[in-house]
Design an enzyme around this catalytic site. Structure first.
Site, PDB file in Angstrom:
ATOM      1  N   HIS A 354       0.829  -1.201   0.000  1.00 33.36           N
ATOM      2  CA  HIS A 354       0.000   0.000   0.000  1.00 33.36           C
ATOM      3  C   HIS A 354       0.865   1.254   0.000  1.00 33.36           C
ATOM      4  CE1 HIS A 354      -3.718   2.268   1.423  1.00 33.36           C
ATOM      5  NE2 HIS A 354      -2.752   3.095   1.767  1.00 33.36           N
ATOM      6  N   GLU A 355       1.830   1.331   0.922  1.00 30.47           N
ATOM      7  CA  GLU A 355       2.655   2.538   1.038  1.00 30.47           C
ATOM      8  C   GLU A 355       3.492   2.773  -0.222  1.00 30.47           C
ATOM      9  OE1 GLU A 355       1.878   4.393   3.329  1.00 30.47           O
ATOM     10  OE2 GLU A 355       0.861   2.946   4.599  1.00 30.47           O
ATOM     11  N   HIS A 358       1.520   4.218  -3.065  1.00 33.05           N
ATOM     12  CA  HIS A 358       1.321   5.668  -2.995  1.00 33.05           C
ATOM     13  C   HIS A 358       2.436   6.395  -3.748  1.00 33.05           C
ATOM     14  CE1 HIS A 358      -2.232   6.316  -0.625  1.00 33.05           C
ATOM     15  NE2 HIS A 358      -1.802   5.548   0.370  1.00 33.05           N
ATOM     16  N   TYR A 369      -4.821  14.183  -3.413  1.00 28.54           N
ATOM     17  CA  TYR A 369      -5.280  13.480  -2.214  1.00 28.54           C
ATOM     18  C   TYR A 369      -6.473  14.180  -1.564  1.00 28.54           C
ATOM     19  CZ  TYR A 369      -4.568  10.113   1.541  1.00 28.54           C
ATOM     20  OH  TYR A 369      -4.719   9.068   2.440  1.00 28.54           O
ATOM     21  N   GLU A 378      -6.211   6.140  -2.431  1.00 31.90           N
ATOM     22  CA  GLU A 378      -6.249   5.136  -1.362  1.00 31.90           C
ATOM     23  C   GLU A 378      -6.629   3.761  -1.902  1.00 31.90           C
ATOM     24  OE1 GLU A 378      -5.666   4.723   1.960  1.00 31.90           O
ATOM     25  OE2 GLU A 378      -4.498   6.538   1.667  1.00 31.90           O
ATOM     26  N   ASP A 433     -11.313  14.172   6.678  1.00 27.51           N
ATOM     27  CA  ASP A 433     -10.428  13.221   6.004  1.00 27.51           C
ATOM     28  C   ASP A 433     -10.279  13.555   4.517  1.00 27.51           C
ATOM     29  OD1 ASP A 433      -8.762  10.994   5.694  1.00 27.51           O
ATOM     30  OD2 ASP A 433     -10.445   9.637   5.327  1.00 27.51           O
ATOM     31  N   HIS A 438     -10.540   7.843   2.928  1.00 24.29           N
ATOM     32  CA  HIS A 438     -10.435   6.482   3.461  1.00 24.29           C
ATOM     33  C   HIS A 438     -11.778   5.786   3.540  1.00 24.29           C
ATOM     34  CE1 HIS A 438      -6.714   8.377   5.020  1.00 24.29           C
ATOM     35  NE2 HIS A 438      -6.202   7.194   4.759  1.00 24.29           N
TER      36      HIS A 438
END
Length: 514
Positions: A354-355, A358, A369, A378, A433, A438
């Protein structure tokens, strides 16, 4: 990556978009595709042949063919090529930024898709804007100071992890193009910072801040006690967590922050047996970063985050009892967890996938974002994490401690288990958010699950998602645009009459994205 608690959720039903392609049918001569609000995001089909000795010339000529559809007068003077590449099938994808007075307009881009001059589609976002100024009244150094003050970054409490530079851009605000300096601030400290700060270039006021630290609520021997083989480097009698075996110009490296927030230290071992308790998080970070690199290289031939072999840097033991992991624009950073709800955040390959994704998205589509593009940012990271892990459709379950209140962060199979919508009829309208990035990611997450399970292959689904991100999505692509992008990608890879194409149509339709 963590669940944001939204106290007030305003639900809205969104009108279906004008985008429709019959299952299995080849594209018509020309189709204008729009989102649920009626904004054009794609013109596709047989758009004719354009001339030009360079990709930029051909792209500008192609844009003139769709100027009425998008609403601009002419391409020359309004667009400037950013980059162009030829994909594995010979199609050129040329990305162009909208410009006013020669200055880039943030978030307004076009991508021209053509093969030997034959144009097959144009992806993009355009809105006519009135500029508020033609030149800056403050110096770029002043803008940098304003951005640092806005984010609270000081030399005493933070370590900058990226160069500070102020780029003059027009920022769309309503019908205006506000002249601003875009300052990207990347720093490690008690509160990590990865923000784009837009400073008004006339009066120095803060026009907008986009915080890109995506929070996660969120092992030699790894975090879960399993034994792994890791590549290390022997230097001056000590072994370092540095892998130089990959076909990249950089290396894969893991370093230790020793529960601090600004300094980093090399991870070393005397006998190359990494079996102490404090080494476990580093073992996993190193091993899983290599696993993610290998997936991208072996399946889509991408060489690291930037596709040019850049170093993959991981930092472990960030802060104390830190329930988080994040990509800060330079590093993958992992907290230890609080020992009650969460273990070390590097202990799950889907989290690391996941990271890293990004970072890939930052270098490809650059999805902003916030709002729907942020939810796609995301979701694309979730999808690639699930593809690389290949085990289930839960995110981060391996670092959740039984009895701690969490079993996972999200489910792609059933987003509603963790309070996320699985259909556009449940879309959450919120200012929290960054517009619910998310939360609303549950909708494209469910679409990816639908597609991957319908065709029986996470790998094929991952290839489609990657090619869409690289070639067919701009920084402000929304859900309807993502449907169009993935359909264009699956058509390019497998054909518009393939069963994959039909399955993908159904996957999006079943979550209410048309």
């Amino acid at each position: 990556m963590n669940k944001k608690l939204v106290t007030t959720l305003v639900m809205s039903s969104l009108v279906a978009s004008a985008f429709a392609i019959n299952a299995g049918a080849a594209p018509a001569d020309k189709q204008v595709l729009k989102n649920e609000k009626g904004a054009v995001h794609n013109v596709v089909g047989k758009l004719g042949k354009v001339s030009g000795s360079t990709a930029e010339e051909r792209a500008l000529n192609a844009l003139d063919r769709v100027k009425a559809d998008f609403g601009f007068a002419k391409a020359t003077g309004n667009f400037k090529a950013k980059e162009s590449h030829v994909d594995e099938l010979g199609t050129s994808h040329t990305k162009l930024n909208n410009v006013i007075n020669g200055i880039e307009v943030f978030g307004q881009q076009m991508i021209v898709h053509e093969n030997a001059g034959e144009v097959s589609g144009i992806t993009g976002t355009y809105k006519a804007l009135v500029p508020t100024a033609t030149k800056a009244s403050i110096e770029s150094s002043t803008a940098v100071d304003k951005a640092l003050a806005e984010t609270g970054v000081t030399p005493e409490g933070y370590q900058l992890t990226g160069a500070l530079a102020a780029q003059l851009v027009y920022l769309p605000v309503g019908n205006q193009a506000v002249l601003t300096y875009k300052v990207s601030v990347n720093a490690l400290g008690d509160t990590p910072v990865n923000s784009d700060v837009f400073v008004n270039a006339v009066d120095g006021s803060i026009t907008k801040v986009i915080n890109k630290v995506e929070n996660v609520v969120g092992t030699g021997i790894g975090v879960l006690g399993d034994t792994k083989s890791i590549n290390t480097t022997l230097k001056s009698g000590a072994y370092y967590l540095e892998d130089t075996t990959k076909p990249m110009t950089g290396i894969i490296r893991t370093r230790d922050m020793k529960n601090r927030t600004s300094l980093m230290y090399d991870m070393t071992d005397a006998d190359n047996v990494w079996n102490t308790t404090t080494q476990r998080a580093a073992v996993d970070a190193q091993f899983y970063a290599g696993q993610v690199y290998d997936w991208y290289k072996n399946n889509v031939n991408r060489n690291s985050i930037d596709d040019n072999g850049m170093t993959l840097d991981s930092l472990v033991h960030y802060s104390k009892n830190y329930n988080n992991a994040f990509w800060n624009g330079t590093y993958m950073v992992y907290g230890d967890g609080d020992g009650v709800q969460f273990r070390n955040f590097s202990g799950a390959v889907d989290v690391i996938g996941h990271e890293l994704t990004h970072g890939v998205t930052e270098k490809t589509s650059g999805l902003v974002y916030q709002d729907q593009s942020g939810a796609l940012n995301e979701s694309w990271s979730d999808a690639m994490g699930a593809v690389i892990e290949g085990k289930n459709w839960l995110m981060g379950e391996d670092i959740c401690i039984p009895g701690g209140g969490y079993t996972a962060f999200r489910s792609m199979q059933d987003p509603t288990i963790y309070g996320d919508p699985d259909n556009m009829s449940k879309y959450v309208v919120t200012t929290s958010d960054n517009g619910g990035v998310h939360t609303n990611s549950g909708i494209p997450n469910k679409a990816f699950y639908n597609f991957a399970t319908a065709i029986g292959s996470r790998t094929i689904a991952g290839k489609v998602w990657y090619q869409a991100d690289r070639d067919y999505m701009t920084s402000t692509t929304d859900f309807s645009g993502a449907r169009a992008a993935t359909l264009q990608a699956v058509a390019a890879l497998y054909g518009s009459t393939s069963s994959y194409y039909t399955a993908l149509q159904s996957a999006w339709t079943n979550v209410g994205v048309n």
